[in-house]
Write an enzyme that holds these catalytic residues in place. Structure first.
Site, mmCIF file in Angstrom:
data_model
loop_
_atom_site.group_PDB
_atom_site.id
_atom_site.type_symbol
_atom_site.label_atom_id
_atom_site.label_comp_id
_atom_site.label_asym_id
_atom_site.label_seq_id
_atom_site.Cartn_x
_atom_site.Cartn_y
_atom_site.Cartn_z
ATOM 1 N N SER A 192 39.681 -4.767 -103.919
ATOM 2 C CA SER A 192 39.937 -4.280 -102.567
ATOM 3 C C SER A 192 40.146 -2.764 -102.548
ATOM 4 O O SER A 192 39.300 -2.005 -102.973
ATOM 5 C CB SER A 192 41.147 -5.030 -101.997
ATOM 6 O OG SER A 192 41.360 -4.712 -100.656
ATOM 7 N N ASP A 358 33.707 -10.585 -96.181
ATOM 8 C CA ASP A 358 34.532 -11.525 -96.947
ATOM 9 C C ASP A 358 35.776 -11.974 -96.174
ATOM 10 O O ASP A 358 36.717 -12.505 -96.749
ATOM 11 C CB ASP A 358 34.930 -10.923 -98.299
ATOM 12 C CG ASP A 358 35.867 -9.718 -98.171
ATOM 13 O OD1 ASP A 358 36.300 -9.392 -97.041
ATOM 14 O OD2 ASP A 358 36.177 -9.096 -99.210
ATOM 15 N N HIS A 390 38.373 -12.732 -99.105
ATOM 16 C CA HIS A 390 38.790 -11.494 -99.751
ATOM 17 C C HIS A 390 39.825 -11.714 -100.861
ATOM 18 O O HIS A 390 39.600 -11.327 -102.014
ATOM 19 C CB HIS A 390 39.351 -10.542 -98.687
ATOM 20 C CG HIS A 390 39.643 -9.174 -99.182
ATOM 21 N ND1 HIS A 390 38.657 -8.267 -99.504
ATOM 22 C CD2 HIS A 390 40.830 -8.535 -99.420
ATOM 23 C CE1 HIS A 390 39.208 -7.132 -99.904
ATOM 24 N NE2 HIS A 390 40.520 -7.277 -99.876
#
Length: 410
Positions: A192, A358, A390
């Site tokens: 991320s 995502d 995610h």
């Protein structure tokens, strides 16, 4: 009596075994987590609080993530303690007066495995535990030695990480883990926000010779390379990350103060075009090219100043110039455009129009690393994982197997 091998043959066989053994050596792993992906601790000595239930004085406690802090009215305590304050006379960002914060667990893994150390049995608070445990139990990695984490204060942005000494500490950690693994180049595994955070390190802090010595592979899981639409909503109405229900604009008070929020706004570029509407109101539509007008419309021009200060830190998307793997979730509904009805902007929750991604980061940002295929001599491999959200990119068995194939010797 059987035939005896010649000394020359024995020497060749021993050499071959040593080559095979060296190739099969597992690479140590250094993990850089994503936003909200590690604990932050706080200590209080405040004169005032927003609610009678909020503490004024305390010893060190887990500010993020504490389950109790996510229950009203303690949500107000959390928001007041975790916000930042900007000091225009010095240009510095700090915690509020009476609040000290620190990031525990640098060089360990515990503070990224479980976000609330008091509730490790709750799946909601588990983050990287499954991933770490896989390498420990199956391949003999040692927590704090050959698999480690480099947590950081995810409220800030790379220029401030550098001021805080984070990148110097990261460099030393990688060198130490390299030594722990028998002088074996490491796998740098990032998730991320950890992706652009590490990209700044690789392109603006360390040199090429250092990278070639210490890093074997750079593995990104759902990297937010060029921002995400959700950060726009953080500035306008706040985003509760699915945690707090039925509370309009909860989180905005704090999220507006984070340099990270400004840094991760969608970057006006070929990734985010003028036709890509991020915010729609009865008065106007706004793209990533319209931030000045957008912040004026939400009556928060300080946000535009923060955007100017931080958004270009990694916007060039310079190639890392090491072997790179970009893995990402795909085919999950992901917030793209926020539509406000009459009188709703910016203080009411908007209707969300989804695109692909995502579930958190949009597909155009996730795939931005593809450009490096033509920009660096080292291989760049992209792989999508359909219907993997995610956060699940650090939990999904197929993703962990894909990382395993890179980090573990065969």
């Amino acid at each position: 009596m059987g035939a005896q091998a010649s000394p020359l043959l024995l020497t060749a066989l021993i050499g071959l075994c040593l080559v095979v053994a060296s190739r099969a050596k597992n690479t140590p792993i250094v993990i850089i987590p994503g936003v909200l992906g590690n604990q932050i601790e706080a200590k209080l000595d405040k004169d005032s609080v927003p609610h009678i239930w909020c503490e004024k004085k305390s010893g060190w406690f887990t500010l993020w993530l504490g389950i109790l802090e996510l229950v009203y009215p303690f949500t107000d305590c959390l928001e007041d303690n975790i916000k930042l304050e900007y000091h225009p006379d010095t240009g510095k960002y700090t915690s509020p007066e009476g609040v000290q914060t620190r990031v525990p667990g640098f060089g360990e893994t515990s503070t990224i495995e479980y976000l609330d150390p008091s509730t490790p049995w709750l799946s909601f608070t588990q983050y990287c535990h499954d991933l770490v445990e896989h390498f420990v139990s199956k391949h003999g990695y040692i927590r704090g030695k050959t698999i480690v984490a480099a947590p950081y204060d995810w409220r800030y942005a790379p220029s401030l990480f550098q001021e805080q000494g984070y990148y110097n500490n990261l460099k030393q950690l990688i060198e130490d883990v390299y030594a722990n693994g028998g002088n074996t180049p490491i796998t740098l595994l990032v998730h991320s926000m950890g992706a652009p955070t590490s990209l700044y390190f690789l392109t603006k802090v360390v040199d090429q010779a250092w990278k070639e010595k210490y890093i074997k592979s750079y593995v990104s899981l759902s990297g937010a390379w060029r921002g995400l639409s959700k950060t726009v909503k953080m500035f306008s109405s706040g985003d509760n990350e699915g945690i707090v229900i039925d509370m309009d604009i909860w989180g905005r008070k704090a999220q507006r103060t984070y340099p990270a929020t400004a840094w991760l706004l969608p970057n006006p570029s070929d990734t985010w075009t003028r036709d890509e509407v991020l915010v729609s109101t009865p008065a106007a539509n706004y793209s990533a090219w319209d931030y000045k007008a957008l912040f004026q419309a939400m009556n928060y021009t300080r946000g535009y100043e923060m955007y100017g200060e931080f958004n270009n830190l990694t916007s060039e998307l310079l190639p890392p110039n090491i072997t790179t793997y970009c893995y990402y979730g795909d085919k999950v509904d992901t917030p793209l455009t926020f539509v406000y009805g009459p009188g709703d902007f910016p203080d009411k929750d908007p209707k969300t129009v989804n695109g692909n991604g995502d579930g958190t980061v949009n597909i155009n940002s996730l795939m931005s690393c593809e450009r490096w295929k033509n920009q660096q001599p080292y291989s760049v491999t992209l792989k999508s994982f359909d219907n993997v959200e995610h956060v699940d990119m650090v939990k999904n068995k197929d993703v962990i197997s894909a990382v395993e194939a890179i980090a573990v010797g065969n």
